[in-house]
Design a protein around this motif. Sequence first.
Motif, PDB file in Angstrom:
ATOM      1  N   VAL A 196       0.638  -3.449  -6.027  1.00  0.00           N
ATOM      2  CA  VAL A 196       0.694  -2.170  -5.310  1.00  0.00           C
ATOM      3  C   VAL A 196      -0.660  -1.476  -5.408  1.00  0.00           C
ATOM      4  N   ASP A 197      -1.241  -1.111  -4.266  1.00  0.00           N
ATOM      5  CA  ASP A 197      -2.393  -0.212  -4.234  1.00  0.00           C
ATOM      6  C   ASP A 197      -1.852   1.162  -3.887  1.00  0.00           C
ATOM      7  N   THR A 198      -2.027   2.127  -4.794  1.00  0.00           N
ATOM      8  CA  THR A 198      -1.431   3.437  -4.547  1.00  0.00           C
ATOM      9  C   THR A 198      -2.488   4.534  -4.553  1.00  0.00           C
ATOM     10  N   LEU A 199      -2.388   5.465  -3.602  1.00  0.00           N
ATOM     11  CA  LEU A 199      -3.445   6.429  -3.278  1.00  0.00           C
ATOM     12  C   LEU A 199      -2.989   7.853  -3.586  1.00  0.00           C
ATOM     13  N   GLU A 200      -3.852   8.607  -4.269  1.00  0.00           N
ATOM     14  CA  GLU A 200      -3.513   9.994  -4.624  1.00  0.00           C
ATOM     15  C   GLU A 200      -4.812  10.773  -4.798  1.00  0.00           C
TER      16      GLU A 200
ATOM     17  N   ALA B  61       0.017  13.501   3.127  1.00  0.00           N
ATOM     18  CA  ALA B  61      -0.094  14.672   4.014  1.00  0.00           C
ATOM     19  C   ALA B  61       0.582  14.363   5.355  1.00  0.00           C
ATOM     20  N   LYS B  62       1.576  15.143   5.678  1.00  0.00           N
ATOM     21  CA  LYS B  62       2.425  14.814   6.839  1.00  0.00           C
ATOM     22  C   LYS B  62       1.634  14.805   8.155  1.00  0.00           C
ATOM     23  N   LYS B  63       0.671  15.733   8.273  1.00  0.00           N
ATOM     24  CA  LYS B  63      -0.105  15.813   9.519  1.00  0.00           C
ATOM     25  C   LYS B  63      -1.070  14.639   9.670  1.00  0.00           C
ATOM     26  N   GLU B  64      -1.276  13.906   8.583  1.00  0.00           N
ATOM     27  CA  GLU B  64      -2.215  12.773   8.630  1.00  0.00           C
ATOM     28  C   GLU B  64      -1.514  11.428   8.826  1.00  0.00           C
ATOM     29  N   TYR B  65      -0.182  11.440   9.007  1.00  0.00           N
ATOM     30  CA  TYR B  65       0.515  10.149   9.163  1.00  0.00           C
ATOM     31  C   TYR B  65      -0.064   9.335  10.325  1.00  0.00           C
ATOM     32  N   ILE B  66      -0.437  10.028  11.392  1.00  0.00           N
ATOM     33  CA  ILE B  66      -1.004   9.316  12.548  1.00  0.00           C
ATOM     34  C   ILE B  66      -2.307   8.597  12.151  1.00  0.00           C
ATOM     35  N   ASP B  67      -3.108   9.246  11.314  1.00  0.00           N
ATOM     36  CA  ASP B  67      -4.357   8.602  10.856  1.00  0.00           C
ATOM     37  C   ASP B  67      -4.043   7.431   9.925  1.00  0.00           C
ATOM     38  N   TYR B  68      -3.075   7.647   9.043  1.00  0.00           N
ATOM     39  CA  TYR B  68      -2.743   6.576   8.085  1.00  0.00           C
ATOM     40  C   TYR B  68      -2.287   5.321   8.840  1.00  0.00           C
ATOM     41  N   ILE B  69      -1.393   5.496   9.819  1.00  0.00           N
ATOM     42  CA  ILE B  69      -0.857   4.288  10.471  1.00  0.00           C
ATOM     43  C   ILE B  69      -1.949   3.603  11.296  1.00  0.00           C
ATOM     44  N   GLN B  70      -2.812   4.402  11.926  1.00  0.00           N
ATOM     45  CA  GLN B  70      -3.853   3.761  12.744  1.00  0.00           C
ATOM     46  C   GLN B  70      -4.879   3.029  11.881  1.00  0.00           C
ATOM     47  N   LEU B  71      -5.092   3.513  10.668  1.00  0.00           N
ATOM     48  CA  LEU B  71      -5.983   2.796   9.749  1.00  0.00           C
ATOM     49  C   LEU B  71      -5.271   1.582   9.143  1.00  0.00           C
ATOM     50  N   LEU B  72      -3.997   1.741   8.854  1.00  0.00           N
ATOM     51  CA  LEU B  72      -3.243   0.643   8.230  1.00  0.00           C
ATOM     52  C   LEU B  72      -2.973  -0.494   9.206  1.00  0.00           C
TER      53      LEU B  72
ATOM     54  N   CYS C 192       0.858  -1.182   0.000  1.00  0.00           N
ATOM     55  CA  CYS C 192       0.000   0.000   0.000  1.00  0.00           C
ATOM     56  C   CYS C 192       0.895   1.232   0.000  1.00  0.00           C
ATOM     57  N   GLU C 193       0.706   2.107  -0.995  1.00  0.00           N
ATOM     58  CA  GLU C 193       1.470   3.355  -1.050  1.00  0.00           C
ATOM     59  C   GLU C 193       0.513   4.514  -0.840  1.00  0.00           C
ATOM     60  N   VAL C 194       0.772   5.313   0.178  1.00  0.00           N
ATOM     61  CA  VAL C 194      -0.072   6.480   0.464  1.00  0.00           C
ATOM     62  C   VAL C 194       0.673   7.715  -0.065  1.00  0.00           C
ATOM     63  N   GLY C 195       0.251   8.204  -1.235  1.00  0.00           N
ATOM     64  CA  GLY C 195       0.938   9.333  -1.876  1.00  0.00           C
ATOM     65  C   GLY C 195       1.664   8.887  -3.135  1.00  0.00           C
ATOM     66  N   THR C 196       0.935   8.820  -4.263  1.00  0.00           N
ATOM     67  CA  THR C 196       1.505   8.342  -5.537  1.00  0.00           C
ATOM     68  C   THR C 196       2.333   9.411  -6.217  1.00  0.00           C
ATOM     69  N   SER C 197       1.844  10.637  -6.217  1.00  0.00           N
ATOM     70  CA  SER C 197       2.356  11.717  -7.067  1.00  0.00           C
ATOM     71  C   SER C 197       2.426  11.211  -8.506  1.00  0.00           C
ATOM     72  N   ILE C 198       3.580  11.344  -9.178  1.00  0.00           N
ATOM     73  CA  ILE C 198       3.656  10.936 -10.593  1.00  0.00           C
ATOM     74  C   ILE C 198       4.193   9.518 -10.738  1.00  0.00           C
ATOM     75  N   GLY C 199       4.270   8.796  -9.618  1.00  0.00           N
ATOM     76  CA  GLY C 199       4.552   7.365  -9.705  1.00  0.00           C
ATOM     77  C   GLY C 199       6.008   6.961  -9.664  1.00  0.00           C
TER      78      GLY C 199
ATOM     79  N   ASP D 288       1.414  -6.378   3.183  1.00  0.00           N
ATOM     80  CA  ASP D 288       2.695  -6.852   3.708  1.00  0.00           C
ATOM     81  C   ASP D 288       3.729  -5.732   3.753  1.00  0.00           C
ATOM     82  N   PHE D 289       3.363  -4.579   3.198  1.00  0.00           N
ATOM     83  CA  PHE D 289       4.309  -3.462   3.107  1.00  0.00           C
ATOM     84  C   PHE D 289       3.495  -2.188   2.911  1.00  0.00           C
ATOM     85  N   ALA D 290       3.892  -1.131   3.592  1.00  0.00           N
ATOM     86  CA  ALA D 290       3.234   0.167   3.374  1.00  0.00           C
ATOM     87  C   ALA D 290       4.283   1.262   3.271  1.00  0.00           C
ATOM     88  N   PHE D 291       4.066   2.161   2.315  1.00  0.00           N
ATOM     89  CA  PHE D 291       4.925   3.336   2.182  1.00  0.00           C
ATOM     90  C   PHE D 291       4.039   4.561   2.373  1.00  0.00           C
TER      91      PHE D 291
END
Length: 188
Positions: free
Chosen positions: A70-74, A125-136, A46-53, A118-121
Amino acid sequence: MTSSALDIAHQLEVTPDLLRNNWCVPRETGRFLHLLALNTPGARICEVGTSIGYSTLWLAMAAQTNGGAVDTLEYFESRQELAKQNIESAGLSGVVHFHLGQAIDLLKQFQAQQAQFDFAFIDAAKKEYIDYIQLLEPMLTPGAYVVADNTRSHRDEMLDFLAYMEASPSFDIAELETPNGQLVARKR
Ligand SMILES: C[S@@+](CC[C@H](N)C(=O)[O-])C[C@H]1O[C@@H](n2cnc3c(N)ncnc32)[C@H](O)[C@@H]1O
């Protein structure tokens, strides 16, 4: 690793302004992600933040080798379009699933679908990292790696995330003292 994927990574690297303007990781971080993901059995990524790949390319090369995906989010559609073009040119479309929207909403959807990774990158949004990890966290398999970027360059925006990871009984962690900084965690 396919040579055409490396060619596309190289083509992007010779346009450093494009990479910089879209906040892509440096080449060595891409290579590090690839190396770590290669060593992750299953390689459901799971990749949180694709940008241009650009980082997606490195993760997708590992997923292709390991039979994963890879599931990638943007949330920025034009960046996602460029990412799709880059991944297609690299011959990696078969292993990358693109998701458009707010990362928190998309992660909630993954949870509802009982997704497992099995892997997350983490690199949105930097302020949302806490939300991302708690959901992941409940979706991560034992032994899964998490890499969170910009722990030095954007430290002040993610103090809650860093404190959470430091105190968590669920992860072993180490921080890489690169210029941008990365927190690497392994789920127990
Ligand atoms: C640092 S860039 C990602 C760079 C990419 N990982 C790479 O190294 O090639 C962060 C990306 O996350 C996206 N983003 C920021 N906040 C987001 C959010 N709340 N939901 C989804 N995407 C978001 C931005 O549009 C941006 O493209």
